[in-house]
Design an enzyme around this catalytic site. Structure first.
Site, mmCIF file in Angstrom:
data_model
loop_
_atom_site.group_PDB
_atom_site.id
_atom_site.type_symbol
_atom_site.label_atom_id
_atom_site.label_comp_id
_atom_site.label_asym_id
_atom_site.label_seq_id
_atom_site.Cartn_x
_atom_site.Cartn_y
_atom_site.Cartn_z
ATOM 1 N N SER A 101 0.832 -1.192 0.000
ATOM 2 C CA SER A 101 0.000 0.000 0.000
ATOM 3 C C SER A 101 0.877 1.257 0.000
ATOM 4 O O SER A 101 1.668 1.453 -0.916
ATOM 5 C CB SER A 101 -0.951 -0.071 1.203
ATOM 6 O OG SER A 101 -1.891 0.955 1.182
ATOM 7 N N HIS A 126 -2.223 -1.108 -4.364
ATOM 8 C CA HIS A 126 -3.680 -1.045 -4.524
ATOM 9 C C HIS A 126 -4.114 0.408 -4.404
ATOM 10 O O HIS A 126 -3.305 1.282 -4.109
ATOM 11 C CB HIS A 126 -4.414 -1.953 -3.527
ATOM 12 C CG HIS A 126 -4.286 -1.556 -2.094
ATOM 13 N ND1 HIS A 126 -4.866 -2.264 -1.081
ATOM 14 C CD2 HIS A 126 -3.655 -0.517 -1.482
ATOM 15 C CE1 HIS A 126 -4.600 -1.693 0.078
ATOM 16 N NE2 HIS A 126 -3.864 -0.626 -0.140
#
Length: 196
Positions: A101, A126
């Protein structure tokens, strides 16, 4: 009984006697920084302060950011990334375990050609997430607009740092994409994989 942060001897230049400092302060003096927790305001501010201080102290010596982070808050992560671009010394990023992330975003933000992953490191990208379920309708719309702006910013940075087309990065951010160190190298998030 917990051990706490280990202490190591350190001698300042020109001093006869060494004194004990915690290991992180000793490593900071060698320009080695660590992100080994989720990205949040406190660690973000500490890393930003260290990068600014060390770049003022000597702007010719590179900084080394060792990472093992599951990601975290978007804005504190972007603040770390922006500081890495702002300070004059090159910032090497080294993934030792996980860069997921916001962790992968910061990893990609290192100086191009100076981003490294250990052989068994994992990287995950993501899209940014939010807590819509807690918001009222009006807040939901405003938050959704802000989230779309942040997603656009993050996508553009990945495009710039990886050399991938915008549509590829945008599509990949739609879901969790996990990568090995060599896959992250092929994607352009890191430049080198350390040898075993």
């Amino acid at each position: 009984m917990p051990i706490g942060v280990p202490k190591v001897p350190f001698r300042s230049p020109g001093e006869e006697d060494a004194y004990w400092v915690d290991i992180y302060n000793r490593l900071y003096r060698e320009r080695l920084l660590f992100l080994g927790q989720p990205v949040a305001s406190e660690i973000s501010n500490q890393l930003i302060g260290l990068m600014v201080y060390l770049s003022i102290e000597d702007d010719t010596k590179d900084l080394y950011l060792f990472m093992n982070s599951p990601g975290g808050w978007v804005l504190p992560g972007i603040a770390i990334y922006d500081t890495m671009q702002f300070v004059r010394p090159d910032v090497h990023t080294i993934c030792m375990g996980l860069a997921a992330s916001m962790g992968s975003f910061i990893l990609a933000g290192g100086e191009i050609t100076k981003r490294l992953a250990f052989p068994h490191a994992r990287v995950m990208i993501h899209q940014p997430a939010s807590s819509f379920y807690e918001a009222q309708t009006g807040e939901f719309v405003l938050e959704a607009e802000e989230l779309l702006k942040l997603r656009e910013t993050i996508t553009r940075v990945y495009v710039q740092k990886t050399g991938k087309p915008f549509w590829v990065v945008s599509e990949d951010l739609e879901r969790d994409v996990f990568m090995s160190a060599t896959e992250a190298q092929a994607y352009g998030i890191v430049d080198l994989v350390a040898v075993e």
